[in-house]
Design a protein around this motif. Structure first.
Motif, short mmCIF file in Angstrom:
data_model
loop_
_atom_site.label_atom_id
_atom_site.label_comp_id
_atom_site.label_asym_id
_atom_site.label_seq_id
_atom_site.Cartn_x
_atom_site.Cartn_y
_atom_site.Cartn_z
N LEU A 128 10.23 -4.61 -6.59
CA LEU A 128 8.99 -4.67 -7.34
C LEU A 128 9.26 -5.38 -8.66
O LEU A 128 10.22 -5.03 -9.36
N PHE A 129 8.44 -6.37 -8.96
CA PHE A 129 8.59 -7.12 -10.20
C PHE A 129 7.29 -7.13 -10.98
O PHE A 129 6.22 -7.31 -10.41
N ASP A 130 7.40 -6.96 -12.29
CA ASP A 130 6.28 -7.13 -13.20
C ASP A 130 6.30 -8.58 -13.66
O ASP A 130 7.13 -8.97 -14.50
N ARG A 184 12.97 2.70 -9.85
CA ARG A 184 12.76 3.51 -11.07
C ARG A 184 11.57 4.45 -10.89
O ARG A 184 10.50 4.03 -10.45
N ALA A 185 11.77 5.70 -11.23
CA ALA A 185 10.77 6.75 -11.00
C ALA A 185 9.43 6.44 -11.65
O ALA A 185 8.37 6.71 -11.07
N GLU A 186 9.43 5.83 -12.82
CA GLU A 186 8.17 5.55 -13.52
C GLU A 186 7.32 4.48 -12.83
O GLU A 186 6.16 4.29 -13.17
N PHE A 187 7.88 3.80 -11.82
CA PHE A 187 7.13 2.78 -11.08
C PHE A 187 6.82 3.21 -9.64
O PHE A 187 6.34 2.40 -8.85
N ALA A 188 7.08 4.46 -9.30
CA ALA A 188 6.86 4.95 -7.94
C ALA A 188 5.40 4.80 -7.52
O ALA A 188 5.11 4.41 -6.38
N TRP A 241 1.75 -8.07 -10.46
CA TRP A 241 2.85 -7.44 -9.74
C TRP A 241 3.21 -8.18 -8.46
O TRP A 241 2.35 -8.75 -7.81
N LYS A 242 4.48 -8.12 -8.09
CA LYS A 242 4.95 -8.67 -6.82
C LYS A 242 5.84 -7.64 -6.15
O LYS A 242 6.77 -7.11 -6.78
N LEU A 243 5.55 -7.35 -4.90
CA LEU A 243 6.35 -6.44 -4.10
C LEU A 243 6.90 -7.21 -2.91
O LEU A 243 6.16 -7.92 -2.23
N ILE A 244 8.20 -7.06 -2.68
CA ILE A 244 8.87 -7.69 -1.53
C ILE A 244 9.49 -6.57 -0.71
O ILE A 244 10.19 -5.70 -1.24
N THR A 253 3.86 2.45 -4.45
CA THR A 253 2.95 2.97 -3.43
C THR A 253 1.68 2.13 -3.36
O THR A 253 1.23 1.76 -2.27
N GLU A 254 1.10 1.79 -4.51
CA GLU A 254 -0.11 0.96 -4.55
C GLU A 254 0.13 -0.40 -3.91
O GLU A 254 -0.68 -0.89 -3.12
N MET A 255 1.25 -1.02 -4.27
CA MET A 255 1.55 -2.35 -3.75
C MET A 255 1.90 -2.30 -2.26
O MET A 255 1.58 -3.23 -1.52
N MET A 256 2.54 -1.22 -1.80
CA MET A 256 2.81 -1.07 -0.37
C MET A 256 1.49 -0.94 0.40
O MET A 256 1.36 -1.49 1.49
N GLN A 257 0.52 -0.26 -0.18
CA GLN A 257 -0.80 -0.14 0.45
C GLN A 257 -1.48 -1.51 0.50
O GLN A 257 -2.09 -1.86 1.52
N LEU A 258 -1.37 -2.27 -0.56
CA LEU A 258 -1.94 -3.62 -0.57
C LEU A 258 -1.23 -4.50 0.46
O LEU A 258 -1.88 -5.27 1.18
#
Length: 144
Positions: free
Chosen positions: A67-69, A83-87, A54-57, A91-96
């Motif tokens: 967020l990209f897969d 997209r709701a299914e990736f909320a 995963w990549k979060l910008i 959150t996980e990636m924002m914590q990272l």
């Protein structure tokens, strides 16, 4: 990571303030990676983190998150952040991202009080408003 790698190959010490890691363990076949997450920052306008999949910008000045897969979308064409299914993944990636940001002592905010609009339209092309000028034609040599 190149500087620490070159130092390692040359047998030179890596200065303590260098954040990169030597890639020699990968080159020697002793490891497949040198970190679990990669953190990047650009000025005060962008922060990003990625792991193997995963990549979060995060763009705090315009309050935008991407967020990209990377397995399914290696060219980062489909932003999944809205997209709701990736909320939960956001959150996980924002914590990272926050964890990595703290590890590097980066105190730039990930949210600002008054974000600017994220939409952007390129400026119209400038045109020459003066009179049209005739193009000079090259003189022909040897023409009769």
């Amino acid at each position: 990571d190149l500087f620490p790698t070159f130092c390692d190959l040359a047998g030179a010490p890596v200065p303590e303030e260098v954040e990169g890691r030597s890639l020699v363990p990968i080159l020697d076949g002793r490891a497949v990676k040198v970190r679990d997450a990669l953190y990047t920052a650009y000025r005060d306008c962008q922060r990003a983190v990625r792991d193997e999949r995963w990549k979060l910008i995060r763009y705090p000045l315009v309050d935008k998150t991407q967020l990209f897969d990377l397995q399914a979308d290696p060219h980062e064409l489909n932003n999944l952040a809205g997209r709701a299914e990736f909320a939960v993944k956001v959150t996980e990636m924002m914590q990272l991202l926050a964890k990595e940001q703290a590890r590097y002592g980066d105190t730039a905010p990930l949210k600002v009080t008054n974000p600017q609009p994220a939409e952007w339209t390129p400026p119209a092309a400038k045109t020459d408003s003066g009179p049209a000028r005739p193009r000079k034609q090259a003189a022909r040599r040897g023409a009769s």
